[in-house]
Motif scaffolding. Structure first.
Motif, PDB file in Angstrom:
ATOM      1  N   ARG A  61       0.841  -1.332   0.190  1.00  0.00           N
ATOM      2  CA  ARG A  61       0.137  -0.014   0.069  1.00  0.00           C
ATOM      3  C   ARG A  61       0.876   1.084   0.051  1.00  0.00           C
ATOM      4  N   ALA A  62       2.234   1.217  -0.419  1.00  0.00           N
ATOM      5  CA  ALA A  62       3.158   2.283  -0.265  1.00  0.00           C
ATOM      6  C   ALA A  62       2.746   3.469  -1.358  1.00  0.00           C
ATOM      7  N   PRO A  63       2.517   4.731  -0.904  1.00  0.00           N
ATOM      8  CA  PRO A  63       2.011   5.587  -1.969  1.00  0.00           C
ATOM      9  C   PRO A  63       2.717   5.602  -3.215  1.00  0.00           C
ATOM     10  N   SER A  64       4.048   5.276  -3.244  1.00  0.00           N
ATOM     11  CA  SER A  64       4.935   5.467  -4.538  1.00  0.00           C
ATOM     12  C   SER A  64       5.810   4.196  -4.449  1.00  0.00           C
ATOM     13  N   LEU A  65       6.306   4.100  -5.850  1.00  0.00           N
ATOM     14  CA  LEU A  65       7.349   3.055  -6.250  1.00  0.00           C
ATOM     15  C   LEU A  65       8.422   3.273  -5.170  1.00  0.00           C
ATOM     16  N   LYS A  66       9.127   4.505  -5.078  1.00  0.00           N
ATOM     17  CA  LYS A  66      10.239   5.004  -4.321  1.00  0.00           C
ATOM     18  C   LYS A  66      10.042   4.656  -3.094  1.00  0.00           C
ATOM     19  N   ARG A  67       8.870   4.880  -2.400  1.00  0.00           N
ATOM     20  CA  ARG A  67       8.478   4.622  -1.075  1.00  0.00           C
ATOM     21  C   ARG A  67       8.361   3.317  -0.670  1.00  0.00           C
ATOM     22  N   LYS A  68       7.926   2.607  -1.793  1.00  0.00           N
ATOM     23  CA  LYS A  68       7.741   0.895  -1.452  1.00  0.00           C
ATOM     24  C   LYS A  68       9.152   0.414  -1.544  1.00  0.00           C
ATOM     25  N   ALA A  69      10.179   0.767  -2.510  1.00  0.00           N
ATOM     26  CA  ALA A  69      11.667   0.339  -2.414  1.00  0.00           C
ATOM     27  C   ALA A  69      12.153   0.562  -1.081  1.00  0.00           C
ATOM     28  N   ILE A  70      11.986   1.823  -0.722  1.00  0.00           N
ATOM     29  CA  ILE A  70      12.683   2.229   0.822  1.00  0.00           C
ATOM     30  C   ILE A  70      12.151   1.369   2.062  1.00  0.00           C
ATOM     31  N   LEU A  71      10.789   1.071   1.805  1.00  0.00           N
ATOM     32  CA  LEU A  71      10.230   0.262   2.750  1.00  0.00           C
ATOM     33  C   LEU A  71      10.842  -1.149   2.935  1.00  0.00           C
ATOM     34  N   MET A  72      10.895  -1.813   1.508  1.00  0.00           N
ATOM     35  CA  MET A  72      11.221  -2.969   1.318  1.00  0.00           C
ATOM     36  C   MET A  72      12.714  -2.962   1.801  1.00  0.00           C
ATOM     37  N   ALA A  73      13.572  -2.116   1.621  1.00  0.00           N
ATOM     38  CA  ALA A  73      14.769  -2.243   2.058  1.00  0.00           C
ATOM     39  C   ALA A  73      15.166  -2.180   3.458  1.00  0.00           C
ATOM     40  N   LYS A  74      14.271  -1.166   4.185  1.00  0.00           N
ATOM     41  CA  LYS A  74      14.118  -1.132   5.646  1.00  0.00           C
ATOM     42  C   LYS A  74      13.809  -2.778   6.335  1.00  0.00           C
ATOM     43  N   ILE A  75      12.884  -3.123   5.586  1.00  0.00           N
ATOM     44  CA  ILE A  75      12.299  -4.476   6.210  1.00  0.00           C
ATOM     45  C   ILE A  75      13.372  -5.829   6.196  1.00  0.00           C
ATOM     46  N   GLN A  76      13.822  -5.504   5.035  1.00  0.00           N
ATOM     47  CA  GLN A  76      14.896  -6.598   4.706  1.00  0.00           C
ATOM     48  C   GLN A  76      16.090  -6.414   5.912  1.00  0.00           C
ATOM     49  N   ASP A  77      16.489  -4.969   5.727  1.00  0.00           N
ATOM     50  CA  ASP A  77      17.515  -4.637   6.948  1.00  0.00           C
ATOM     51  C   ASP A  77      17.121  -5.270   8.096  1.00  0.00           C
ATOM     52  N   GLU A  78      15.788  -5.355   8.645  1.00  0.00           N
ATOM     53  CA  GLU A  78      15.396  -5.622  10.041  1.00  0.00           C
ATOM     54  C   GLU A  78      15.551  -7.084  10.046  1.00  0.00           C
ATOM     55  N   GLY A  79      15.084  -7.956   8.909  1.00  0.00           N
ATOM     56  CA  GLY A  79      15.616  -9.506   9.006  1.00  0.00           C
ATOM     57  C   GLY A  79      16.954  -9.685   8.955  1.00  0.00           C
ATOM     58  N   GLY A  80      17.651  -9.054   8.410  1.00  0.00           N
ATOM     59  CA  GLY A  80      19.112  -9.204   8.547  1.00  0.00           C
ATOM     60  C   GLY A  80      19.775  -8.867   9.875  1.00  0.00           C
TER      61      GLY A  80
END
Ligand code: 3HC
Length: 317
Positions: free
Chosen positions: A60-79
């Motif tokens: 539901r991210a409001p833009s592709l940029k925001r989705k990419a940033i959120l994806m990167a953050k969530i991957q970081d948390e998993g790491g």
């Protein structure tokens, strides 16, 4: 405790007092090992469960940029979670044991992740406040006496600062956006401010572990001191956004050069930690389902490793 153990304990504490790191192969009191396994595994659980509230907004991210940033953050948390599970394993606990403690509800994870993410402003508030609080706590952990934990925190903190900044940028965009967006940002800080303060744990006087953890330099700064540091750093950021911190007792104290503020609702804290928060059951069930759903990957990886081991053994024979 016999003579030998007393000598070992004395030598151990003088190493800590001399700011030397304790490494996995060093002698350490069982209680030191135990409290590190407890704290590090729960820290890892928090990282992994912490992916879930934000994952809810990936599609539901409001833009592709925001989705990419959120994806990167969530991957970081998993790491971060995997990093911390590996660091905890150096103390002799297995990954399976830690997973079992989480999935059975025996182990804790940070209460903050049991609150729902109702709209996009929550993703901003989580980055700004939750990761901001985590950084405040984790910077101190970079100086923890246990080597693997301290070293893991260096990389984690670098990535957390990106998490905090991207969250603050979301809050800035919304605070400077439409009337509705500004209201969403204010509603988000209203709901996330106090749970973020709970991340630092109970008051020092009610903490089961702080005093011993400070002697062992697992904790370098107490719960209350870190919480105050976070309040003092974050209130001016809220002011800059034109947002109101939901605490009518908040006031700058010229004498102490820091903020006076109200009281945390410790009943709410105990209730959420006891498993009765809004999302506790859903979070744990999602983790159990993900673990069960990923069994085939673990089985395949183990089978491949077995095959490799056999191939090497045959080659050597
Ligand atoms: N949520 C759940 N349990 C909590 C808690 C919270 N917010 N705060 C304290 N507790 C628990 C403790 O785990 C302890 O219970 P236990 O004995 O069963 O483990 C009990 O309450 C008493 O608290 P103490 O303060 O005496 O316990 P500690 O000395 O362990 O201090 C702590 C608590 C400050 C959270 C410490 O464990 C710590 O610094 N942990 C490492 C950092 C961490 O886990 N942060 C959690 C968030 S991680 C995160 O946000 C990731 C980011 O990327 C989003």
């Amino acid at each position: 405790m016999d003579e030998v153990d007393m000598e070992l304990e004395k030598a151990f504490q003088s190493k800590i007092d001399a700011e030397l790191k304790i490494e996995p192969k060093d002698w350490m009191p069982d209680a030191y090992r135990k409290t590190l396994v407890r704290q590090m595994s729960q820290h890892a659980h928090s990282e992994v469960v912490g992916m879930l509230p934000e994952g809810n907004w990936l599609t539901r991210a409001p833009s592709l940029k925001r989705k990419a940033i959120l994806m990167a953050k969530i991957q970081d948390e998993g790491g971060h979670g995997l990093y911390l599970y590996s660091a905890a394993e150096t103390l002799g606990v297995s990954r399976d044991e830690m997973y079992e403690q989480l999935h059975s509800g025996k182990a804790k994870y940070s209460s903050i992740f049991n609150y729902p993410t109702l709209n996009w402003a929550d993703i901003g508030a989580i980055g700004w406040l939750v990761d901001g609080a985590a950084i405040t706590n984790q910077i101190a952990l970079c100086r923890c006496s246990y080597g693997p934990y301290a070293r893991a925190m260096v990389k984690v903190c670098k990535e957390e600062s990106f998490h905090q900044r991207q969250g603050y940028e979301i809050m800035m965009n919304m605070s400077n956006g439409t009337k509705e967006q500004k209201e969403m940002a204010q509603d988000a800080i209203n709901r996330w401010w106090w749970p973020a303060l709970m991340m630092f744990g109970p008051h020092d006087k009610n903490s089961d572990h702080t005093s011993q953890s400070m002697t062992w330099k697992i904790k370098r700064t107490s719960n209350d001191e870190l919480r105050q540091r976070f309040v003092d750093a974050t209130v001016p950021q809220a002011d800059y956004l034109g947002l109101t911190v939901p605490d009518d007792k908040l006031a700058w104290n010229e004498e102490t050069q820091s903020y006076d503020w109200g009281e945390i609702d410790w009943d709410e804290f105990r209730n959420v930690v006891a498993g009765n928060g809004l999302c506790n059951r859903e979070r744990l069930q999602t983790r159990r389902d993900a673990h069960d759903g990923g069994k085939w990957v673990r089985d395949a990886a183990l089978a491949y490793a077995e095959k490799q081991k056999k191939r090497m053994a045959d080659k050597a024979a």
